[in-house]
Design an enzyme around this catalytic site. Structure first.
Site, PDB file in Angstrom:
ATOM      1  N   ASN A   1      50.947 -50.009  16.083  1.00  0.00           N
ATOM      2  CA  ASN A   1      49.522 -49.677  16.655  1.00  0.00           C
ATOM      3  C   ASN A   1      49.839 -47.837  16.777  1.00  0.00           C
ATOM      4  O   ASN A   1      50.310 -48.144  17.714  1.00  0.00           O
ATOM      5  CB  ASN A   1      49.598 -50.011  18.346  1.00  0.00           C
ATOM      6  CG  ASN A   1      48.175 -49.453  19.219  1.00  0.00           C
ATOM      7  OD1 ASN A   1      47.670 -48.897  18.258  1.00  0.00           O
ATOM      8  ND2 ASN A   1      48.252 -49.642  20.232  1.00  0.00           N
TER       9      ASN A   1
ATOM     10  N   LYS B   1      47.182 -45.927  18.276  1.00  0.00           N
ATOM     11  CA  LYS B   1      47.206 -45.464  18.689  1.00  0.00           C
ATOM     12  C   LYS B   1      45.840 -44.081  18.412  1.00  0.00           C
ATOM     13  O   LYS B   1      45.388 -44.114  17.251  1.00  0.00           O
ATOM     14  CB  LYS B   1      47.192 -45.208  20.439  1.00  0.00           C
ATOM     15  CG  LYS B   1      47.752 -45.954  20.321  1.00  0.00           C
ATOM     16  CD  LYS B   1      49.137 -45.945  21.797  1.00  0.00           C
ATOM     17  CE  LYS B   1      49.782 -47.271  22.393  1.00  0.00           C
ATOM     18  NZ  LYS B   1      49.856 -47.591  23.531  1.00  0.00           N
TER      19      LYS B   1
ATOM     20  N   HIS C   1      43.297 -54.860  24.961  1.00  0.00           N
ATOM     21  CA  HIS C   1      44.806 -53.596  24.871  1.00  0.00           C
ATOM     22  C   HIS C   1      44.282 -52.869  26.245  1.00  0.00           C
ATOM     23  O   HIS C   1      43.038 -52.522  26.830  1.00  0.00           O
ATOM     24  CB  HIS C   1      44.571 -51.927  23.809  1.00  0.00           C
ATOM     25  CG  HIS C   1      45.747 -52.231  23.765  1.00  0.00           C
ATOM     26  ND1 HIS C   1      46.224 -50.921  24.681  1.00  0.00           N
ATOM     27  CD2 HIS C   1      47.569 -51.808  22.876  1.00  0.00           C
ATOM     28  CE1 HIS C   1      47.891 -50.304  25.012  1.00  0.00           C
ATOM     29  NE2 HIS C   1      48.238 -50.789  23.973  1.00  0.00           N
TER      30      HIS C   1
ATOM     31  N   GLU D   1      45.216 -50.079  27.756  1.00  0.00           N
ATOM     32  CA  GLU D   1      43.781 -49.128  27.560  1.00  0.00           C
ATOM     33  C   GLU D   1      42.716 -49.140  27.099  1.00  0.00           C
ATOM     34  O   GLU D   1      42.089 -49.016  27.323  1.00  0.00           O
ATOM     35  CB  GLU D   1      44.731 -47.983  26.632  1.00  0.00           C
ATOM     36  CG  GLU D   1      45.825 -47.930  26.309  1.00  0.00           C
ATOM     37  CD  GLU D   1      47.068 -47.049  25.895  1.00  0.00           C
ATOM     38  OE1 GLU D   1      46.153 -47.143  24.332  1.00  0.00           O
ATOM     39  OE2 GLU D   1      47.998 -47.195  25.485  1.00  0.00           O
TER      40      GLU D   1
ATOM     41  N   GLU E   1      52.082 -57.493  27.125  1.00  0.00           N
ATOM     42  CA  GLU E   1      52.328 -55.653  27.020  1.00  0.00           C
ATOM     43  C   GLU E   1      52.307 -55.257  29.005  1.00  0.00           C
ATOM     44  O   GLU E   1      51.067 -55.098  28.984  1.00  0.00           O
ATOM     45  CB  GLU E   1      51.330 -54.842  26.284  1.00  0.00           C
ATOM     46  CG  GLU E   1      51.593 -55.564  24.317  1.00  0.00           C
ATOM     47  CD  GLU E   1      50.894 -54.092  24.252  1.00  0.00           C
ATOM     48  OE1 GLU E   1      51.900 -53.022  23.035  1.00  0.00           O
ATOM     49  OE2 GLU E   1      50.310 -53.616  24.127  1.00  0.00           O
TER      50      GLU E   1
ATOM     51  N   GLY F   1      54.385 -46.898  26.633  1.00  0.00           N
ATOM     52  CA  GLY F   1      54.453 -45.238  26.473  1.00  0.00           C
ATOM     53  C   GLY F   1      55.356 -44.835  28.093  1.00  0.00           C
ATOM     54  O   GLY F   1      55.883 -43.402  27.837  1.00  0.00           O
TER      55      GLY F   1
ATOM     56  N   SER G   1      57.596 -49.685  24.626  1.00  0.00           N
ATOM     57  CA  SER G   1      58.789 -49.030  24.786  1.00  0.00           C
ATOM     58  C   SER G   1      59.572 -49.975  23.493  1.00  0.00           C
ATOM     59  O   SER G   1      60.385 -49.133  24.266  1.00  0.00           O
ATOM     60  CB  SER G   1      58.554 -48.171  26.631  1.00  0.00           C
ATOM     61  OG  SER G   1      58.017 -48.098  26.183  1.00  0.00           O
TER      62      SER G   1
HETATM   63  P1  PGA Z   1      54.389 -48.027  23.221  1.00  0.00           P
HETATM   64  O1  PGA Z   1      53.090 -48.468  23.165  1.00  0.00           O
HETATM   65  O2  PGA Z   1      55.076 -48.965  22.024  1.00  0.00           O
HETATM   66  O3  PGA Z   1      54.434 -46.587  22.964  1.00  0.00           O
HETATM   67  O4  PGA Z   1      54.868 -47.967  24.413  1.00  0.00           O
HETATM   68  C1  PGA Z   1      52.450 -50.248  23.127  1.00  0.00           C
HETATM   69  C2  PGA Z   1      51.509 -50.726  23.219  1.00  0.00           C
HETATM   70  O5  PGA Z   1      50.716 -50.412  23.374  1.00  0.00           O
HETATM   71  O6  PGA Z   1      51.365 -51.267  21.888  1.00  0.00           O
END
Ligand code: PGA
Length: 383
Positions: free
Chosen positions: A140, A142, A227, A229, A299, A305, A344
């Site tokens: 992803n 982003k 997601h 976010e 997640e 992140g 992460s």
């Molecule tokens: P990350 O993000 O691996 O940077 O923690 C995962 C995601 O939000 O899909």
């Protein structure tokens, strides 16, 4: 400096090849001598069988790491079956007078027959074992990379893809603006293209939105939906997500539906209830047919992140729970649904997390922005 016993990989490989060549030549010579009558006939049969078994084993071992679990099951099955047939042949043509050898042949055949029966039983059990699911590593990206950088990244993934087992399904989800260029860069590879979101409506006056049909037309096979976010910053609710899921299925896109709790919810011990509600409110509305084409990503928001990762045990615990919740609605089909871990995930922790029974791969954010790291995560699956 090189010490004794620390041969380079190339040298070891070379030595192995020389030994294999010597063995094959010896077997062929022995086989030839027995055909020519210099050595007894049973000896000839035995060496030819040995040669065939050796070749079979050599080929099987070379291919093993590239095979899916199901193909491995079949390979084991046919190995036993072929050995059983060979034993039957030896038994049938065994010289009657040579009692000792007849007995020896019978014992061998009995062992092989037992092996064959075990293999059949194993194969039946194996085929019904739940963990025959797809292994998936999805990136992803982003809101990162400019189009040209995205193309470079995709090319990097394509270039190194051959180093990872073909049983791993890679997906990259770039920003909308890069989709067609990345699609071009992925051409000819088995890496699938996905989008990070889609509109809740099919088309019309929705300024700034991108319809699922547009994504499909650009070559997308997957779309990330729900997601955290999107839920957190853009107020996506289950009602919106239900519509987006409908749009995805109507355009043959496989949704990667995200669920997960935030830190407060985790600390209050509410994580099970949170993911259950996220599943019940959206996934439970799917038809059985649609459910067969769904990927779930768990997640935990506190791990996204942040550099904090759920432990492998925490991931397994909640993945197993998610599967249970899915099974309550969809029964046995829940065993086939891939559930990815996200938050992460990186080369250093992927293997430990992916080794868990109910973890079928990862949805990768930060680490998907470097081709080498993304691919290294794919190597996290046990051979
Ligand atoms: P990350 O993000 O691996 O940077 O923690 C995962 C995601 O939000 O899909």
């Amino acid at each position: 400096m090189q010490h004794f016993g620390s041969m380079s990989e190339q040298e070891t490989e070379h030595r192995k090849r020389r030994i294999a060549d010597a063995v094959i030549i010896a077997v062929i010579v022995a086989g030839g001598l027995s055909i020519g009558g210099v050595l007894p006939a049973w000896f000839g049969r035995a060496v030819w069988l040995l040669l065939a078994a050796g070749c079979w084993l050599w080929l099987a071992l070379r291919a093993w790491h590239r095979l899916t679990m199901r193909q491995r099951g079949w390979l084991v099955f046919w190995s036993y079956a072929a050995a059983g047939c060979a034993a039957a042949w030896v038994l049938h043509t065994a010289p009657e007078q040579a009692t000792l050898w007849v007995r020896f042949d019978r014992i061998c055949s009995a062992i092989l027959l037992a092996g064959l029966i075990t293999a059949i039983a194993y194969n039946i059990i194996y085929k019904n074992k739940p963990n025959m699911r797809k292994k998936i590593v999805a990136g992803n990206w982003k809101m990162n990379t400019l189009p040209a950088e995205g193309v470079e990244l995709a090319k990097g993934v394509v270039a190194g893809r051959g180093e990872v087992c073909s049983c791993v399904n890679f997906i990259v989800c770039p920003p909308f603006t890069h989709l067609s260029m990345v699609a071009e860069a992925l051409k000819g590879s088995d890496i699938a293209l996905g989008a990070q979101n889609c509109a809740a409506e099919a088309k019309g006056a929705y300024t700034g939105e991108v319809a699922a049909s547009m994504l499909a037309a650009l070559g997308c096979k997957y779309v990330i939906l729900g997601h955290s976010e999107r839920r957190q910053y853009y107020g996506e609710t289950s009602a919106t997500l239900n519509k987006k899921m409908e749009q995805a299925y109507a355009n043959n896109l496989t949704p990667i539906y995200c669920v997960g709790e935030n830190l407060e919810e985790r600390e209050a011990g509410k994580h099970f209830d949170v993911v259950k509600a996220q599943i019940e409110e959206v996934v439970y509305n799917l038809t059985e047919e649609q459910f067969k084409n769904l990927v779930i990503a768990y997640e935990p928001v506190w791990a996204i992140g942040t550099g904090k990762t759920a432990t492998a045990e925490q991931a397994q615990e909640i993945h197993a729970y998610i599967r249970k919740v899915l099974a309550e609605k969809f029964g046995a089909a829940a065993a086939e649904c891939p559930i990815l871990y996200g938050g992460s995930c990186k080369p250093a922790n992927a293997a430990e997390i992916f080794a868990k029974e109910d973890v079928d791969g990862g949805l990768i954010g930060g680490a998907a922005l470097k081709a080498a790291d993304f691919l290294a995560i794919g190597k996290g699956f046990a051979k």
